[in-house]
Design a protein around this motif. Structure first.
Motif, short mmCIF file in Angstrom:
data_model
loop_
_atom_site.label_atom_id
_atom_site.label_comp_id
_atom_site.label_asym_id
_atom_site.label_seq_id
_atom_site.Cartn_x
_atom_site.Cartn_y
_atom_site.Cartn_z
N LEU A 673 29.78 -7.60 5.44
CA LEU A 673 28.98 -8.33 4.45
C LEU A 673 29.78 -8.58 3.17
N VAL A 674 30.56 -7.58 2.76
CA VAL A 674 31.40 -7.77 1.57
C VAL A 674 32.37 -8.90 1.77
N SER A 675 33.02 -8.93 2.93
CA SER A 675 33.98 -9.99 3.22
C SER A 675 33.30 -11.37 3.24
N ALA A 676 32.07 -11.42 3.76
CA ALA A 676 31.36 -12.70 3.88
C ALA A 676 30.92 -13.24 2.53
N THR A 677 30.74 -12.39 1.53
CA THR A 677 30.21 -12.84 0.23
C THR A 677 31.26 -12.86 -0.87
N GLU A 678 32.50 -12.47 -0.58
CA GLU A 678 33.49 -12.38 -1.65
C GLU A 678 33.87 -13.74 -2.22
N SER A 679 33.73 -14.80 -1.44
CA SER A 679 34.13 -16.13 -1.93
C SER A 679 33.18 -16.66 -2.98
N GLY A 680 31.99 -16.10 -3.06
CA GLY A 680 31.00 -16.61 -4.01
C GLY A 680 30.11 -17.67 -3.42
N VAL A 681 30.49 -18.21 -2.25
CA VAL A 681 29.66 -19.20 -1.55
C VAL A 681 28.83 -18.47 -0.52
N PRO A 682 27.50 -18.60 -0.57
CA PRO A 682 26.66 -17.84 0.36
C PRO A 682 26.90 -18.27 1.80
N PRO A 683 27.11 -17.31 2.70
CA PRO A 683 27.29 -17.66 4.11
C PRO A 683 25.99 -18.19 4.69
N SER A 684 26.09 -18.92 5.78
CA SER A 684 24.90 -19.48 6.41
C SER A 684 24.08 -18.37 7.05
N PRO A 685 22.77 -18.61 7.25
CA PRO A 685 21.93 -17.60 7.91
C PRO A 685 22.46 -17.21 9.28
N GLU A 686 23.09 -18.16 9.98
CA GLU A 686 23.62 -17.84 11.30
C GLU A 686 24.77 -16.84 11.21
N VAL A 687 25.62 -17.03 10.20
CA VAL A 687 26.75 -16.10 10.02
C VAL A 687 26.24 -14.70 9.68
N VAL A 688 25.24 -14.66 8.80
CA VAL A 688 24.67 -13.37 8.41
C VAL A 688 24.02 -12.69 9.61
N ALA A 689 23.29 -13.44 10.41
CA ALA A 689 22.60 -12.86 11.57
C ALA A 689 23.59 -12.35 12.61
N ALA A 690 24.78 -12.96 12.66
CA ALA A 690 25.75 -12.55 13.67
C ALA A 690 26.41 -11.22 13.33
N ILE A 691 26.37 -10.81 12.04
CA ILE A 691 27.06 -9.57 11.65
C ILE A 691 26.42 -8.35 12.30
N PRO A 692 25.09 -8.14 12.21
CA PRO A 692 24.52 -6.98 12.89
C PRO A 692 24.36 -7.18 14.39
N ALA A 693 24.40 -8.45 14.86
CA ALA A 693 24.18 -8.69 16.29
C ALA A 693 25.26 -8.04 17.14
N SER A 694 26.45 -7.90 16.57
CA SER A 694 27.57 -7.32 17.34
C SER A 694 27.65 -5.81 17.22
N ALA A 695 26.71 -5.22 16.53
CA ALA A 695 26.75 -3.76 16.31
C ALA A 695 26.12 -3.05 17.49
N ASP A 696 26.95 -2.47 18.36
CA ASP A 696 26.41 -1.80 19.55
C ASP A 696 25.81 -0.43 19.23
N TRP A 697 26.00 0.07 18.01
CA TRP A 697 25.45 1.37 17.62
C TRP A 697 24.00 1.25 17.17
N LEU A 698 23.51 0.03 17.01
CA LEU A 698 22.13 -0.18 16.56
C LEU A 698 21.18 -0.10 17.75
N THR A 699 20.11 0.66 17.59
CA THR A 699 19.05 0.68 18.60
C THR A 699 18.17 -0.55 18.43
#
Length: 808
Positions: A673-699
């Motif tokens: 999330l830090v990397s996605a927001t460092e540019s100051g331009v808000p990432p798209s909702p799809e990009v944000v949703a993809a960050i936790p989607a790849s987390a296999d540790w999440l139930t």
């Protein structure tokens, strides 16, 4: 001023005759050149001398006489001072009263000749004293003894008619209760009126009806604790001997000597010739040769055999009472306990019938015990451990069991009392550190060295405290095996052993294997019903640990509501146990829970609470990594990338010491999330949703809340880039502010805006409802929505937050 000390002289008796070879010992002694000024105590003596009775009670060498001399020579007194150096417990009435009359005359008191009190016109006060004491003595007065009632009557009458008070100092006044000297002195004080001010120094309470004067507020008392030197006085004493050491060394010496003046001076004399005074202080104790010789000569040698036995055998105790003293010394010696506490100021009252022996005197007594009866030391410790254990004094019982070399008894005490949490540092109350420092047994020797499950369990716990996990595992396995040999009809013992086993497993596995820890917590929960409820209530750390472990497991499984309830209950139990570790763990998990819900303000507040008091730099705690990850996520939501990355680096370091895969996964998510927001331009909702989607540790139960939290933190970070200070009523764009509260995670509805505007006008709930033509319950529902979206809990906070976000 007269002579201070024993001397020979003559004095005129009250009947006009002359008594030769009478020890003078009267008059205020000269001020010693070695005296350490103690104004804090002479002030109290000066105030006390304004009343009828002042007593200075302390052990030999406490500085009673020196203090009284300092007061008499340097402070103003309410009248002339008559000083009498007494003969202690060997006081003879004829000698004593001759000294008193001589001292009073030398102080300028006009005393009548002895026969005058027999005159029919004698003052009523004198006649009353004469009749009272004559009735008390009656036929018990030995033949040939002086007419002391008549003498005391003369003194009382003469003092009562004075217009200026006189101070009578009785130094080392130790007559037996009920003796002629004690009765006569008490009667003189009672009948001389306000013109007699009596100051008494003694090694024990003088038999002067102290309770009467105490209740009347007419008694000033300075006792052993008052007479103890403080650090400033100790430094002054050392300086007299040319010894100058740092303040911490002075404080250490004062504590080792328990503030005892004689012990400090003996130490100072030794330090004069010592090449390394600081080393001497580190080793100074009651086994010092000079201290031992002084106390043996001054105190022990004068005791009866039974009293000496009582003192020596009870020296192993930190605190003692009559019953425990009798248990150790035997009935015959124990019968002397009341006399011991009444006659020995080295025993200080600690409340509720308990006494504490002066530290250096106790050291001397232990030296004598080791020299005189070395074969009895272990047996005395065993008897003390048994008695203390039966009376619920666990820490002291364990200490004595260990001193006796009885590891099995110490272990039985710990397990039987369900005190394993004190071994594992789960509570603010600890057991003696000697328990934890005991070296771990070698694995092949375990069955021989640990013949019962209790010994194996406590060995496992102490090994875990020292970080020896392999030794802990071996001892737990042995405890399992030994439990199979315990008769099943001994259900209470089995239940306590198995509960102890579960607590050790929970403590060991709560970070490295949450599943195993939860299984142990479930076992403990079942076993709670098999142990006494009252005992369990006294061990809140056990329930706090179970709640903490179950709460952590529920949080990682996605049961956020259940986790919140468990962790909140665990937090309360940890507070009752006065355990900062469990309290911090629960707060850290609650902070993580709020972050996973997207409530970053609440998460930040909980993390702040968890940091107070601050953790020591060397602490290894599972909560450390959690707190760093939470603060990193809060920093990211406030668009503080540098702060977030610094916290993530600290989290990685903490996880290297105490691994936690779930927290590591959250840290990876925050880094993305830090990397996605460092540019100051808000990432798209799809990009944000993809960050936790790849987390296999999440139930599955956590995926939806985490997606919403990610979106909320990204939105908050973007809002921070748009926050602007007001310049001339207009807005100027700025990249970010140093530290602002996070933006609302959801936009307010139109009706919520209406309610918020009326909140700012200080309207009540009922007034808002009437103004908007809504029901009170509907307004309350809108208020809850406003609070939730603004991440606040109070009206004033909601208004302040809305103004910061320019919603008002």
């Amino acid at each position: 001023m007269g002579e201070w000390g024993k001397g020979q002289g003559s004095a005129e008796a009250d009947d006009g005759s002359s008594t030769t070879a009478l020890p003078a010992r009267v008059g205020v002694p000269p001020l010693p050149t070695w005296l350490v000024p103690r104004p804090r105590l002479t002030d109290r003596l000066a105030r006390g001398a304004l009343g009828p009775l002042t007593v200075v009670v302390g052990p030999v060498g406490a500085g009673k006489s020196a203090l009284t001399v300092e007061w008499a020579c340097t402070r103003g007194t309410p009248g002339p001072v008559a000083w009498v150096a007494c003969d202690g417990a060997e006081e003879q009435p004829d000698v004593f009263w001759a000294r008193v009359t001589t001292a009073l005359r030398e102080a300028g008191v006009d005393l009548p000749r002895f026969p005058d009190v027999l005159h029919p016109d004698a003052e009523p006060a004198g006649a009353a004293v004469r009749d009272e004491l004559a009735a008390e003595e009656g036929s018990s007065r030995p033949a040939g003894a002086p007419e002391s009632p008549l003498l005391i009557a003369a003194l009382a009458a003469a003092l009562a008619r004075r217009t200026e008070p006189v101070v009578l100092v009785l130094d080392d006044f130790q007559p037996d209760a009920g003796s002629p000297v004690a009765r006569g002195t008490a009667c003189l004080l009672r009948h001389a009126g306000p013109m007699l001010r009596l100051v008494v120094t003694s090694r024990r309470d003088p038999p002067l009806h102290l309770h009467r004067y105490r209740l009347a507020g007419e008694l000033t008392e300075l006792r052993t604790a008052d007479l103890a030197f403080d650090d400033r006085e100790t430094a002054a004493l050392l300086a007299q001997h040319g010894v100058h050491v740092p303040r911490p060394v002075v404080s250490t010496l004062r504590k080792r000597a328990d503030g005892w003046a004689a012990g400090l001076r003996l130490a100072a004399m030794s330090m004069q010739e010592h090449p390394h005074p600081e080393t001497f202080v580190a080793q100074f104790a009651g086994d010092d040769e000079a201290v031992v010789s002084y106390l043996v000569e001054e105190v022990l040698d004068g005791q009866s055999p039974q009293m000496r036995r009582l003192l020596v055998t009870t020296s192993i105790l930190e605190h003692l009472n009559a019953e425990l003293a009798t248990e150790l010394a035997g009935g015959e010696a124990g019968a002397h306990f009341p006399a011991l506490v009444g006659q020995n100021s080295f025993l200080q009252y600690a409340g509720h019938g308990w006494y504490r022996c002066h530290r250096m005197f106790a050291d001397v007594l232990r030296v004598r015990l080791r020299h005189e009866a070395p074969d009895q030391v272990a047996a005395l410790h065993r008897r003390a451990a048994a008695w203390l254990g039966e009376h619920g004094l666990l820490a002291e019982a364990v200490r004595h069991a260990l001193a006796a070399g009885d590891w099995g008894h110490a272990s039985h005490l710990v397990v039987h009392q369900l005190a394993i949490g004190r071994v594992l540092a789960l509570t603010g109350v600890r057991l003696p550190e000697e328990l934890v420092r005991r070296p771990a047994a070698h694995v092949p020797e375990l069955p021989q060295r640990l013949p019962d499950p209790e010994s194996a369990l406590v060995t496992a716990a102490t090994a875990l405290r020292r970080g020896e996990e392999s030794a802990c595992a071996e001892a737990l396995d042995l405890a399992d095996h030994l439990l199979t040999e315990v008769p099943w009809d001994d259900a209470h013992r089995v239940a306590r052993c198995r509960l102890t086993h579960a607590v050790i497993r929970m403590t060991r596995d709560r970070c490295r294997d949450p599943g195993a820890a939860r299984a142990a917590a479930d076992d403990a929960e079942e076993l709670f019903a098999q142990v006494p409820r009252a005992l369990l209530a006294d061990r809140p750390e056990l329930r706090a640990l179970v709640l903490s472990v179950r709460g952590r497991a529920e949080l990682r499984d996605g049961g956020l509501k259940t986790a919140e309830a468990l962790l909140t209950a665990g937090l309360k139990a940890a507070g009752a146990a006065e355990n900062d570790v469990l309290r911090r763990d629960c707060l850290a998990e609650l902070a993580l829970l709020e972050a996973l819900r997207g409530r970053f303000r609440a998460a930040d507040e909980l993390a702040g609470h968890a940091q107070r008091p601050p953790l020591p730099a060397c602490t290894q705690s599972p909560s450390l990594a959690v707190l760093h990850v939470v603060r990193a996520w809060v920093g990211m939501a406030r668009h503080e990338s540098a702060r977030a990355r610094a916290e993530l680096a600290r989290a990685r370091a903490a996880l290297g010491t105490v691994p936690d895969p779930f927290v590591a996964g959250v840290g990876t998510l925050v880094a993305a999330l830090v990397s996605a927001t460092e540019s100051g331009v808000p990432p798209s909702p799809e990009v944000v949703a993809a960050i936790p989607a790849s987390a296999d540790w999440l139930t599955e139960g956590l995926r939806q809340p985490v997606r919403q939290a990610c979106a909320a933190s990204v939105g908050a970070a973007h809002a921070c880039t748009l926050r602007i200070p007001r310049v001339g009523g207009r807005a100027a764009l700025t990249e970010r502010q140093e530290w602002h509260d996070d933006a609302p995670v959801e936009a307010l509805s139109a009706r919520e805006h209406d309610v918020l505007r009326r909140l700012a006008q200080m309207m009540t709930t009922e007034e808002i409802a009437a103004d908007l033509y809504l029901s009170v319950n509907t307004v309350k529902t809108h208020l809850k929505g406003v609070y939730r979206k603004l991440a606040v809990t109070r009206r004033s906070a909601a208004v302040r937050r809305a103004r910061e976000l320019e919603l008002l």
